[in-house]
Write a protein that holds these residues in place. Structure first.
Motif, PDB file in Angstrom:
ATOM      1  N   ASN A   1       0.817  -1.211   0.000  1.00 37.82           N
ATOM      2  CA  ASN A   1       0.000   0.000   0.000  1.00 37.82           C
ATOM      3  C   ASN A   1       0.856   1.269   0.000  1.00 37.82           C
ATOM      4  O   ASN A   1       1.850   1.355   0.707  1.00 37.82           O
ATOM      5  N   ASN A   2       0.445   2.207  -0.816  1.00 40.91           N
ATOM      6  CA  ASN A   2       0.985   3.559  -0.801  1.00 40.91           C
ATOM      7  C   ASN A   2       0.007   4.420   0.006  1.00 40.91           C
ATOM      8  O   ASN A   2      -1.166   4.442  -0.339  1.00 40.91           O
ATOM      9  N   PRO A   3       0.404   5.072   1.078  1.00 40.28           N
ATOM     10  CA  PRO A   3       1.757   5.396   1.524  1.00 40.28           C
ATOM     11  C   PRO A   3       2.282   4.559   2.690  1.00 40.28           C
ATOM     12  O   PRO A   3       3.341   4.897   3.208  1.00 40.28           O
ATOM     13  N   THR A   4       1.571   3.517   3.129  1.00 38.90           N
ATOM     14  CA  THR A   4       1.975   2.867   4.381  1.00 38.90           C
ATOM     15  C   THR A   4       3.084   1.838   4.172  1.00 38.90           C
ATOM     16  O   THR A   4       3.822   1.536   5.108  1.00 38.90           O
ATOM     17  N   GLY A   5       3.167   1.239   2.990  1.00 40.03           N
ATOM     18  CA  GLY A   5       4.314   0.398   2.646  1.00 40.03           C
ATOM     19  C   GLY A   5       4.166  -1.093   2.902  1.00 40.03           C
ATOM     20  O   GLY A   5       5.060  -1.862   2.564  1.00 40.03           O
ATOM     21  N   GLN A   6       3.042  -1.510   3.524  1.00 42.53           N
ATOM     22  CA  GLN A   6       2.929  -2.938   3.848  1.00 42.53           C
ATOM     23  C   GLN A   6       2.035  -3.668   2.840  1.00 42.53           C
ATOM     24  O   GLN A   6       1.245  -3.065   2.140  1.00 42.53           O
ATOM     25  N   LEU A   7       2.194  -4.993   2.815  1.00 45.61           N
ATOM     26  CA  LEU A   7       1.367  -5.830   1.946  1.00 45.61           C
ATOM     27  C   LEU A   7       0.003  -6.070   2.592  1.00 45.61           C
ATOM     28  O   LEU A   7      -0.118  -6.082   3.816  1.00 45.61           O
ATOM     29  N   ILE A   8      -0.993  -6.262   1.748  1.00 39.49           N
ATOM     30  CA  ILE A   8      -2.302  -6.697   2.242  1.00 39.49           C
ATOM     31  C   ILE A   8      -2.243  -8.218   2.394  1.00 39.49           C
ATOM     32  O   ILE A   8      -1.739  -8.923   1.512  1.00 39.49           O
ATOM     33  N   ASN A   9      -2.740  -8.699   3.515  1.00 40.21           N
ATOM     34  CA  ASN A   9      -2.759 -10.117   3.831  1.00 40.21           C
ATOM     35  C   ASN A   9      -3.403 -10.928   2.686  1.00 40.21           C
ATOM     36  O   ASN A   9      -4.556 -10.693   2.329  1.00 40.21           O
ATOM     37  N   PRO A  10      -2.663 -11.894   2.086  1.00 40.60           N
ATOM     38  CA  PRO A  10      -3.213 -12.634   0.945  1.00 40.60           C
ATOM     39  C   PRO A  10      -4.469 -13.434   1.289  1.00 40.60           C
ATOM     40  O   PRO A  10      -5.348 -13.589   0.423  1.00 40.60           O
ATOM     41  N   ASP A  11      -4.592 -13.918   2.513  1.00 45.38           N
ATOM     42  CA  ASP A  11      -5.825 -14.630   2.893  1.00 45.38           C
ATOM     43  C   ASP A  11      -7.023 -13.684   2.805  1.00 45.38           C
ATOM     44  O   ASP A  11      -8.122 -14.093   2.394  1.00 45.38           O
ATOM     45  N   ASP A  12      -6.813 -12.429   3.193  1.00 46.70           N
ATOM     46  CA  ASP A  12      -7.890 -11.434   3.094  1.00 46.70           C
ATOM     47  C   ASP A  12      -8.225 -11.147   1.635  1.00 46.70           C
ATOM     48  O   ASP A  12      -9.392 -10.924   1.284  1.00 46.70           O
ATOM     49  N   MET A  13      -7.204 -11.147   0.772  1.00 46.49           N
ATOM     50  CA  MET A  13      -7.463 -10.936  -0.663  1.00 46.49           C
ATOM     51  C   MET A  13      -8.321 -12.077  -1.205  1.00 46.49           C
ATOM     52  O   MET A  13      -9.232 -11.858  -1.995  1.00 46.49           O
ATOM     53  N   ARG A  14      -8.034 -13.314  -0.773  1.00 43.32           N
ATOM     54  CA  ARG A  14      -8.842 -14.466  -1.200  1.00 43.32           C
ATOM     55  C   ARG A  14     -10.290 -14.304  -0.757  1.00 43.32           C
ATOM     56  O   ARG A  14     -11.218 -14.503  -1.537  1.00 43.32           O
ATOM     57  N   THR A  15     -10.461 -13.928   0.518  1.00 41.69           N
ATOM     58  CA  THR A  15     -11.823 -13.737   1.038  1.00 41.69           C
ATOM     59  C   THR A  15     -12.540 -12.652   0.235  1.00 41.69           C
ATOM     60  O   THR A  15     -13.707 -12.819  -0.141  1.00 41.69           O
ATOM     61  N   LEU A  16     -11.823 -11.573  -0.045  1.00 42.20           N
ATOM     62  CA  LEU A  16     -12.410 -10.476  -0.818  1.00 42.20           C
ATOM     63  C   LEU A  16     -12.796 -10.951  -2.220  1.00 42.20           C
ATOM     64  O   LEU A  16     -13.869 -10.609  -2.734  1.00 42.20           O
ATOM     65  N   LEU A  17     -11.934 -11.745  -2.837  1.00 47.72           N
ATOM     66  CA  LEU A  17     -12.214 -12.229  -4.191  1.00 47.72           C
ATOM     67  C   LEU A  17     -13.416 -13.187  -4.188  1.00 47.72           C
ATOM     68  O   LEU A  17     -14.215 -13.178  -5.129  1.00 47.72           O
ATOM     69  N   GLU A  18     -13.571 -13.981  -3.159  1.00 45.15           N
ATOM     70  CA  GLU A  18     -14.742 -14.864  -3.065  1.00 45.15           C
ATOM     71  C   GLU A  18     -16.006 -14.033  -2.844  1.00 45.15           C
ATOM     72  O   GLU A  18     -17.045 -14.268  -3.463  1.00 45.15           O
ATOM     73  N   MET A  19     -15.915 -13.043  -1.980  1.00 45.99           N
ATOM     74  CA  MET A  19     -17.046 -12.185  -1.626  1.00 45.99           C
ATOM     75  C   MET A  19     -17.580 -11.383  -2.820  1.00 45.99           C
ATOM     76  O   MET A  19     -18.763 -11.068  -2.911  1.00 45.99           O
ATOM     77  N   THR A  20     -16.677 -11.053  -3.757  1.00 43.07           N
ATOM     78  CA  THR A  20     -17.042 -10.159  -4.852  1.00 43.07           C
ATOM     79  C   THR A  20     -17.354 -10.904  -6.156  1.00 43.07           C
ATOM     80  O   THR A  20     -17.744 -10.278  -7.139  1.00 43.07           O
ATOM     81  N   ARG A  21     -17.169 -12.215  -6.178  1.00 37.86           N
ATOM     82  CA  ARG A  21     -17.375 -13.018  -7.386  1.00 37.86           C
ATOM     83  C   ARG A  21     -18.742 -12.715  -8.011  1.00 37.86           C
ATOM     84  O   ARG A  21     -19.756 -12.771  -7.315  1.00 37.86           O
TER      85      ARG A  21
END
Ligand SMILES: *Cc1c(COP(=O)(O)O)cnc(C)c1O
Length: 360
Positions: A153-173
Motif C-alpha cells: 500500500n501507498n503510503p503505508t508500505g505494507q502488503l495486504i494479507n493474501p488470505d484477506d485478498m482471497r476472502t475479498l475475491l470470493e465475496m465479490t465473485r
C-alpha cells in the motif's frame, strides 16, 4: 452562464490530484514521488514519427506478458497505471449509479478518477494494522462495481494479507471487480497476485514502469486481467495511448537486459532502505518507522509540520501524509541515493527530539 458554470458540477467541485510535481518546492533532494533517484539511458530506435503508433504495441505487450507470467491477451498497456485506473472505472461504472470502494489511507487517484467521471466513492478505512476491514467492505458492496486494493500500500508500505485478498475475491465473485494495485511489486515480487488471474476472472492487477523500472517520465503502465476484462478496456482506451518513442523505450526496458537492470535497481533501493530504516530508528524526533516492502518509508513524528517545513526550506522535499486518515504526524520518505538518505538523516537529526516535542 459564465464559462466556469458551463463545466460539469462534479468537475467544478473537484480537487485535482495533489501530485508531487503540482505541489512544487525548490529542492535538490526529491524524495516525495517514489521515483528511482537516477536516470536510466535509452536511445530511440524507431524513426517513424510520420506514422501513427500501434494502439497496443506488440513487442511491449509480448515482453510484459512474458515478464509477468501471463498470456499476451491478458495484458493492456496504457499511459501509466493511472490511465488503467480511469479505464477500469469508465468501462465498469455507470456515472451517477455505481460506486467504487477503496480503503484509506491509500493512493489518491482512485477517488480523483471516480469523481472526474461522476462515480460515487465509498471508503472503508483499514484497521489499526492497515489491513482490510472485510466486514466493512461486505456491508458496502451492494451497488459497488470496483474495489481498489493497493498492495503493497501507498503510503503505508505494507502488503495486504493474501488470505484477506482471497476472502475479498470470493465475496465479490459475480458482483464487482477487485483491482490489486501492484505499482511497487518489484520490491517484493513473491507477493504478486498475477498467479491468481486464472482462478478469478474478476481480478485485475495494475503495474507500472514508473517505480522500480526508473521510468516515471515515460508514462507507461500495465493492466493484467482476464481476456474478457482486457477486451472491455480496449473498447474505451484512446486509439493511440502510447507515442512511438514511449513504446520504443518500453520495449527496450522489457528485454532481458532491461529487466536485469531493473533488478539491480531494486537491490540498490533495498540496501539503501535498510540503512535509512536503521538510522531513522536511531533519530530522536522520530516516534515510529514502519516496515516497508517498497521504495519508500513511512515515519511518524509527534508533530510532523515543523520537520516537513524545515526540510523543505533546506531543499529536501518529502511527502506530507499528516492529513490522511489515521496518519497524523506521518511523512513518507522515498528511498533515494545513499547521499540523499544521508541528507535526510542529517536534517532530521537536527530536529527537536521526541521527548522535547511532547513536553515543551
Ligand atoms: C505511482 C503509482 C501509480 C501510478 O503509476 P503511473 O504508472 O506512473 O501512472 C499507481 N498506483 C500507485 C499505488 C502508485 O504509487
Amino acid at each position: 452562464m459564465n464559462t466556469e458554470q458551463l463545466a460539469r458540477a462534479n468537475v467544478r467541485a473537484l480537487t485535482p490530484y495533489q501530485s508531487a510535481r503540482r505541489l512544487g518546492g525548490k529542492g535538490d533532494v526529491w524524495l516525495n514521488a517514489n521515483e528511482y533517484p537516477q536516470a536510466v539511458e535509452f536511445q530511440l530506435t524507431q524513426q517513424t514519427l510520420n506514422r501513427y503508433p500501434e494502439c497496443q504495441p506488440g513487442a511491449v505487450i509480448e515482453r510484459y506478458a512474458a515478464y509477468a507470467g501471463v498470456a499476451p491477451e491478458q495484458v493492456l498497456v496504457s499511459r501509466g497505471a493511472d490511465e488503467g485506473i480511469e479505464l477500469i472505472i469508465r468501462a465498469f461504472c455507470e456515472p451517477g449509479e455505481d460506486a467504487i470502494i477503496y480503503c484509506p489511507p491509500t493512493y489518491g487517484m482512485y477517488s480523483v478518477s471516480a469523481q472526474t467521471i461522476g462515480v460515487a466513492c465509498r471508503t472503508v478505512p483499514t484497521d489499526e494494522n492497515w489491513q482490510l476491514d472485510l466486514a466493512g467492505i461486505q456491508a458496502q458492496l451492494d451497488g459497488a462495481k470496483v474495489v481498489f486494493v493497493c498492495s503493497p500500500n501507498n503510503p503505508t508500505g505494507q502488503l495486504i494479507n493474501p488470505d484477506d485478498m482471497r476472502t475479498l475475491l470470493e465475496m465479490t465473485r459475480g458482483k464487482a471487480l477487485v483491482v490489486a494495485d501492484e505499482a511497487y511489486i518489484e520490491f517484493c515480487p513473491q507477493a504478486s497476485l498475477a498467479g491468481w488471474l486464472a482462478e478469478y476472472p474478476h481480478l485485475v492487477i495494475l503495474r507500472t514502469l514508473s517505480k522500480a523500472f526508473a521510468l516515471a517520465g515515460l508514462r507507461c503502465g500495465f493492466t493484467l486481467a482476464s481476456e474478457t476484462v482486457i477486451n472491455l478496456l480496449l473498447k474505451v482506451i484512446a486509439p493511440y495511448p502510447l507515442s512511438t518513442p514511449v513504446a520504443d523505450i518500453a520495449a527496450q526496458a522489457l528485454t532481458p537486459r532491461g529487466i536485469a537492470a531493473m533488478r539491480e535497481q531494486v537491490a540498490t533501493v533495498l540496501r539503501n532502505r535498510q540503512l535509512l530504516t536503521e538510522q531513522l530508528r536511531q533519530t530522536a524526533c522520530i516516534a515510529q518507522v514502519y516496515d516497508s516492502q517498497t521504495n519508500y518509508v513511512l515515519v511518524r513524528l509527534a508533530d510532523s509540520d515543523p520537520a516537513f517545513k524545515s526540510l523543505w526550506d533546506q531543499g529536501i522535499i518529502l511527502r506530507d501524509q499528516n492529513k490522511q486518515p489515521g496518519l497524523r504526524g506521518c511523512l513518507r520518505i522515498t528511498v533515494g541515493t545513499r547521499e540523499e538518505c544521508q541528507r535526510v538523516l542529517d536534517a532530521l537529526s537536527k530536529q527537536p527530539s521526541l521527548t522535547t516535542a511532547e513536553n515543551p
